[in-house]
Design a protein around this motif. Structure first.
Motif, PDB file in Angstrom:
ATOM      1  N   UNK A  83      -5.894  12.632 -15.156  1.00  0.00           N
ATOM      2  CA  UNK A  83      -5.342  12.897 -13.842  1.00  0.00           C
ATOM      3  C   UNK A  83      -5.009  11.576 -13.157  1.00  0.00           C
ATOM      4  N   UNK A  84      -3.909  11.598 -12.444  1.00  0.00           N
ATOM      5  CA  UNK A  84      -3.527  10.415 -11.684  1.00  0.00           C
ATOM      6  C   UNK A  84      -3.931  10.582 -10.225  1.00  0.00           C
ATOM      7  N   UNK A  85      -4.376   9.471  -9.645  1.00  0.00           N
ATOM      8  CA  UNK A  85      -4.778   9.456  -8.245  1.00  0.00           C
ATOM      9  C   UNK A  85      -4.185   8.242  -7.558  1.00  0.00           C
ATOM     10  N   UNK A  86      -3.632   8.457  -6.371  1.00  0.00           N
ATOM     11  CA  UNK A  86      -3.192   7.383  -5.486  1.00  0.00           C
ATOM     12  C   UNK A  86      -4.396   7.074  -4.591  1.00  0.00           C
ATOM     13  N   UNK A  87      -4.825   5.829  -4.607  1.00  0.00           N
ATOM     14  CA  UNK A  87      -6.019   5.445  -3.848  1.00  0.00           C
ATOM     15  C   UNK A  87      -5.665   4.268  -2.943  1.00  0.00           C
ATOM     16  N   UNK A  88      -5.887   4.459  -1.652  1.00  0.00           N
ATOM     17  CA  UNK A  88      -5.726   3.359  -0.698  1.00  0.00           C
ATOM     18  C   UNK A  88      -7.111   2.871  -0.318  1.00  0.00           C
ATOM     19  N   UNK A  89      -7.317   1.564  -0.443  1.00  0.00           N
ATOM     20  CA  UNK A  89      -8.597   0.957  -0.111  1.00  0.00           C
ATOM     21  C   UNK A  89      -8.392  -0.087   0.977  1.00  0.00           C
ATOM     22  N   UNK A  90      -9.028   0.122   2.119  1.00  0.00           N
ATOM     23  CA  UNK A  90      -9.038  -0.850   3.210  1.00  0.00           C
ATOM     24  C   UNK A  90     -10.417  -1.493   3.221  1.00  0.00           C
ATOM     25  N   UNK A  91     -10.441  -2.812   3.226  1.00  0.00           N
ATOM     26  CA  UNK A  91     -11.699  -3.546   3.173  1.00  0.00           C
ATOM     27  C   UNK A  91     -11.995  -4.164   4.531  1.00  0.00           C
ATOM     28  N   UNK A  92     -13.238  -4.008   4.986  1.00  0.00           N
ATOM     29  CA  UNK A  92     -13.698  -4.650   6.219  1.00  0.00           C
ATOM     30  C   UNK A  92     -15.051  -5.290   5.969  1.00  0.00           C
ATOM     31  N   UNK A  93     -15.028  -6.573   5.665  1.00  0.00           N
ATOM     32  CA  UNK A  93     -16.279  -7.304   5.458  1.00  0.00           C
ATOM     33  C   UNK A  93     -16.888  -7.660   6.809  1.00  0.00           C
ATOM     34  N   UNK A  94     -18.197  -7.553   6.934  1.00  0.00           N
ATOM     35  CA  UNK A  94     -18.844  -7.961   8.189  1.00  0.00           C
ATOM     36  C   UNK A  94     -18.608  -9.458   8.439  1.00  0.00           C
ATOM     37  N   UNK A  95     -18.338  -9.802   9.668  1.00  0.00           N
ATOM     38  CA  UNK A  95     -18.069 -11.203  10.009  1.00  0.00           C
ATOM     39  C   UNK A  95     -19.292 -12.087   9.839  1.00  0.00           C
TER      40      UNK A  95
ATOM     41  N   UNK B 126      -0.166  -8.316   4.775  1.00  0.00           N
ATOM     42  CA  UNK B 126      -0.739  -8.497   6.097  1.00  0.00           C
ATOM     43  C   UNK B 126      -2.042  -7.760   6.342  1.00  0.00           C
ATOM     44  N   UNK B 127      -2.589  -7.116   5.321  1.00  0.00           N
ATOM     45  CA  UNK B 127      -3.837  -6.372   5.474  1.00  0.00           C
ATOM     46  C   UNK B 127      -4.782  -6.721   4.327  1.00  0.00           C
ATOM     47  N   UNK B 128      -6.066  -6.537   4.565  1.00  0.00           N
ATOM     48  CA  UNK B 128      -7.031  -6.661   3.466  1.00  0.00           C
ATOM     49  C   UNK B 128      -7.170  -5.258   2.904  1.00  0.00           C
ATOM     50  N   UNK B 129      -6.153  -4.860   2.134  1.00  0.00           N
ATOM     51  CA  UNK B 129      -6.065  -3.492   1.638  1.00  0.00           C
ATOM     52  C   UNK B 129      -5.196  -3.469   0.386  1.00  0.00           C
ATOM     53  N   UNK B 130      -5.341  -2.400  -0.386  1.00  0.00           N
ATOM     54  CA  UNK B 130      -4.482  -2.214  -1.541  1.00  0.00           C
ATOM     55  C   UNK B 130      -4.190  -0.742  -1.742  1.00  0.00           C
ATOM     56  N   UNK B 131      -3.136  -0.515  -2.494  1.00  0.00           N
ATOM     57  CA  UNK B 131      -2.809   0.822  -2.979  1.00  0.00           C
ATOM     58  C   UNK B 131      -2.869   0.737  -4.495  1.00  0.00           C
ATOM     59  N   UNK B 132      -3.594   1.671  -5.081  1.00  0.00           N
ATOM     60  CA  UNK B 132      -3.801   1.657  -6.519  1.00  0.00           C
ATOM     61  C   UNK B 132      -3.525   3.027  -7.114  1.00  0.00           C
ATOM     62  N   UNK B 133      -3.220   3.032  -8.406  1.00  0.00           N
ATOM     63  CA  UNK B 133      -3.085   4.264  -9.171  1.00  0.00           C
ATOM     64  C   UNK B 133      -4.161   4.248 -10.248  1.00  0.00           C
ATOM     65  N   UNK B 134      -4.985   5.294 -10.239  1.00  0.00           N
ATOM     66  CA  UNK B 134      -6.025   5.465 -11.248  1.00  0.00           C
ATOM     67  C   UNK B 134      -5.628   6.591 -12.183  1.00  0.00           C
ATOM     68  N   UNK B 135      -5.956   6.436 -13.448  1.00  0.00           N
ATOM     69  CA  UNK B 135      -5.696   7.451 -14.467  1.00  0.00           C
ATOM     70  C   UNK B 135      -7.036   7.786 -15.114  1.00  0.00           C
TER      71      UNK B 135
END
Length: 96
Positions: free
Chosen positions: A1-13, A48-57
């Protein structure tokens, strides 16, 4: 199965730089291994963001969940998952 996954990262300062460097090193190694196995098919940065869009199989929802939970940055991420199905008008048969 394919999945579109958006990951936004927020590391504590207040996370020590040494800890950040360690987490990022482990994250890179883990994600690259998943890419080599074909489980993590594509990864794109979002400008411009600490984020990615990925495709998982992967086989199913459970496998995806286990892989995502294994990410060293997991506890610092907001993750959105969208299951993907082949579109009947798609012209390429090799991208499923």
């Amino acid at each position: 199965m394919l999945f579109h996954v958006r990951m936004n990262v927020e590391l504590p300062h207040d996370l020590p730089e040494k800890d950040v460097a360690d987490i990022l090193q482990r994250e890179k190694a883990y994600s690259q291994e998943l890419q080599r196995t074909g489980k993590w098919r594509h990864i794109w940065r979002i400008a411009g963001q600490y984020a990615n869009i990925s495709i998982f199989d992967v086989a199913d929802n459970d496998e995806l969940h286990q892989l995502l939970c294994g990410l060293p940055l997991f506890k610092f991420m907001d993750i959105q998952v969208t299951p993907l199905l082949r579109h009947p008008s798609a012209v390429r048969a090799d991208d499923s």
